[in-house]
Structure formats: structure tokens, C-alpha cells
Design a protein around this motif. Structure first.
Motif, PDB file in Angstrom:
ATOM      1  N   ALA A   1      -0.929  -4.529  -1.842  1.00  0.00           N
ATOM      2  CA  ALA A   1      -2.064  -3.860  -2.482  1.00  0.00           C
ATOM      3  C   ALA A   1      -2.906  -4.829  -3.308  1.00  0.00           C
ATOM      4  O   ALA A   1      -4.121  -4.652  -3.431  1.00  0.00           O
ATOM      5  CB  ALA A   1      -1.569  -2.711  -3.354  1.00  0.00           C
TER       6      ALA A   1
ATOM      7  N   LEU B   1      -7.766   3.399  -2.538  1.00  0.00           N
ATOM      8  CA  LEU B   1      -6.316   3.575  -2.536  1.00  0.00           C
ATOM      9  C   LEU B   1      -5.885   4.462  -3.697  1.00  0.00           C
ATOM     10  O   LEU B   1      -5.040   5.354  -3.537  1.00  0.00           O
ATOM     11  CB  LEU B   1      -5.629   2.214  -2.620  1.00  0.00           C
ATOM     12  CG  LEU B   1      -4.099   2.234  -2.689  1.00  0.00           C
ATOM     13  CD1 LEU B   1      -3.490   2.920  -1.467  1.00  0.00           C
ATOM     14  CD2 LEU B   1      -3.551   0.803  -2.823  1.00  0.00           C
TER      15      LEU B   1
ATOM     16  N   LYS C   1      -9.254  -0.972  -3.433  1.00  0.00           N
ATOM     17  CA  LYS C   1      -8.331  -0.507  -4.477  1.00  0.00           C
ATOM     18  C   LYS C   1      -8.784   0.846  -5.037  1.00  0.00           C
ATOM     19  O   LYS C   1      -7.962   1.708  -5.333  1.00  0.00           O
ATOM     20  CB  LYS C   1      -8.249  -1.540  -5.602  1.00  0.00           C
ATOM     21  CG  LYS C   1      -7.499  -2.812  -5.213  1.00  0.00           C
ATOM     22  CD  LYS C   1      -7.494  -3.821  -6.348  1.00  0.00           C
ATOM     23  CE  LYS C   1      -6.718  -5.073  -5.954  1.00  0.00           C
ATOM     24  NZ  LYS C   1      -6.736  -6.105  -7.013  1.00  0.00           N
TER      25      LYS C   1
ATOM     26  N   LEU D   1      -5.115   7.129   4.840  1.00  0.00           N
ATOM     27  CA  LEU D   1      -5.803   5.837   4.849  1.00  0.00           C
ATOM     28  C   LEU D   1      -7.027   5.901   5.755  1.00  0.00           C
ATOM     29  O   LEU D   1      -8.095   5.366   5.425  1.00  0.00           O
ATOM     30  CB  LEU D   1      -4.868   4.723   5.320  1.00  0.00           C
ATOM     31  CG  LEU D   1      -3.711   4.335   4.394  1.00  0.00           C
ATOM     32  CD1 LEU D   1      -2.937   3.169   4.996  1.00  0.00           C
ATOM     33  CD2 LEU D   1      -4.213   3.958   3.000  1.00  0.00           C
TER      34      LEU D   1
ATOM     35  N   ILE E   1       0.844  -1.199   0.000  1.00  0.00           N
ATOM     36  CA  ILE E   1       0.000   0.000   0.000  1.00  0.00           C
ATOM     37  C   ILE E   1       0.879   1.249   0.000  1.00  0.00           C
ATOM     38  O   ILE E   1       0.608   2.206  -0.730  1.00  0.00           O
ATOM     39  CB  ILE E   1      -0.940  -0.019   1.211  1.00  0.00           C
ATOM     40  CG1 ILE E   1      -2.025  -1.089   1.011  1.00  0.00           C
ATOM     41  CG2 ILE E   1      -1.573   1.360   1.442  1.00  0.00           C
ATOM     42  CD1 ILE E   1      -2.944  -1.275   2.190  1.00  0.00           C
TER      43      ILE E   1
END
Length: 215
Positions: A125, A136, A133, A112, A87
Motif C-alpha cells: 500500500a 483505498l 491511497k 478495487l 492492499i
């Protein structure tokens, strides 16, 4: 922030004049195939119109270096781009591509949390769900601190409660930091939650097979 004049993309859209205001949250609504994603690509110089002119801050997009434009105008696509690695790797890679300094650990952990990603920076990830995803990718764009966010259905993989919470938090961030947001959404409820300016594609007439709207 953006102005479009006599812009035409064959078979998709024709815009006589469209102004998208600075420091506001604009939502684009409309049926599939009405040119919503095409519009975002035009604003990011990922596609070029067949005719007409698009200006960013009163300067023609055609006269701006594409890489420089995309440092100021960052797109988050509906299908998130996720890179191999952790990540943290995915958060840092955008900064690396843009030639910016790496983010500090507390900043990444904070972002986050804002996007409701209860994960460790060291987590891989590729093991994230589709909705994770998506968030992110959105968080990576936010770390870049651009002037403009172009969001193509950024909450499409999220449940209603998560989508509302994340979008409200992002809206608060954009107001605090004077950002411009242009977001495609199929959800009128989410648009009502954050939109200060709305472009409703369903109200546009169709002439000669070309979708047309005017503002």
C-alpha cells in the motif's frame, strides 16, 4: 438521519437548526474555514459542540457509545490513513477493528475495480500514489457497510474523469443499498452530479465573527 439544534462551536459555526435526511446524498459546499470539516467531526463525535444538541436517528449523540456510533457512521478523511502492509491488509484492518469477519478475495477484488484501482491485493500500500491511497481508504470504509458515510473531499487527489467515474459508481451503490452520504466537496460539478441535498456555506451570513447558517 441527523438533526442539530442550537449547536455552537466558538469562532467557527453556529447552527440554529439543521436536518440531514436519511438515504440521501448530501453535499456540503463552501469556502475554506467555513466549518465544513468541523461539521463532519461533530457528526462522528470526534468533536463536541460548545452548546446545543446533535441527534442521530432521534437519539442524542452524547448518549451513544462513540465506538458504536462510528461503526454506523464511518468517516473518510481527506488525508487517507494507510497502514503498513499490503492492499489486502489495509482493506481487512477496518473489519478487524470493527470485530467483523474478514472479506473474501472476490469481494475485495470487486471493490478495487469499483474504485478504479488496477492493483493486486498483494501489492504494498505504501507504493500507491496519493489518489490511489485516497481511493483505498474509501474502499476500506465501503467494506464496513455502515449506514452513513462522511466523506471529506474524497476525490481531491483525483483527476476530473476518474473523480466523476468513481463518484458515480459510489452513488449507484448508495442508492442500491439505501445508504446516507454526507460529502464535502469544493467541486460544484461533482455536487451537481450526485447531490440530492446541498448545504451551500457561501450563502450563510456572518454575525459577530461567528459563521451562521439556518436550514
Amino acid at each position: 438521519m441527523f438533526e442539530l439544534k442550537n449547536v455552537r462551536v466558538d469562532g467557527i459555526l453556529q447552527i440554529e437548526q439543521l436536518t440531514i435526511p436519511e438515504n440521501q446524498f448530501t453535499c456540503i459546499l463552501g469556502p475554506s474555514g467555513s466549518g465544513k470539516s468541523t461539521l463532519l467531526r461533530l457528526l462522528n463525535d470526534l468533536s463536541s459542540p460548545d452548546e446545543g444538541e446533535i441527534s442521530f436517528k432521534n437519539k442524542p449523540v452524547s448518549e451513544i457509545d462513540p465506538l458504536q456510533l462510528r461503526r454506523n457512521v464511518v468517516m473518510v478523511s481527506q488525508a487517507p490513513v494507510i497502514f503498513d502492509g499490503s492492499i489486502e491488509d489495509n482493506l481487512q484492518i477496518g473489519l478487524s477493528f470493527s470485530g467483523k469477519e474478514e472479506a473474501e478475495i472476490p469481494e475485495m477484488e470487486s471493490i478495487l475495480k469499483l474504485f478504479m484501482l488496477d492493483k493486486n491485493l498483494s501489492d504494498e500500500a505504501e507504493h500507491l500514489s496519493g489518489g490511489e491511497k485516497q481511493r483505498l481508504s474509501w474502499a476500506r470504509a465501503m467494506l464496513l457497510d455502515p449506514e452513513v458515510f462522511l466523506l471529506d473531499e474524497p476525490t481531491s487527489a483525483l483527476d476530473e474523469d476518474t473523480a466523476s467515474t468513481v463518484l458515480t459508481r459510489f452513488y449507484d451503490y448508495t442508492k442500491k443499498n439505501s445508504k446516507t452520504v454526507i460529502m464535502i466537496t469544493h467541486s460544484k460539478e461533482l455536487a451537481e452530479l450526485v447531490a440530492e441535498n446541498t448545504i451551500d456555506m457561501s450563502q450563510y451570513s456572518i454575525e459577530g465573527g461567528v459563521r451562521r447558517w439556518m436550514m
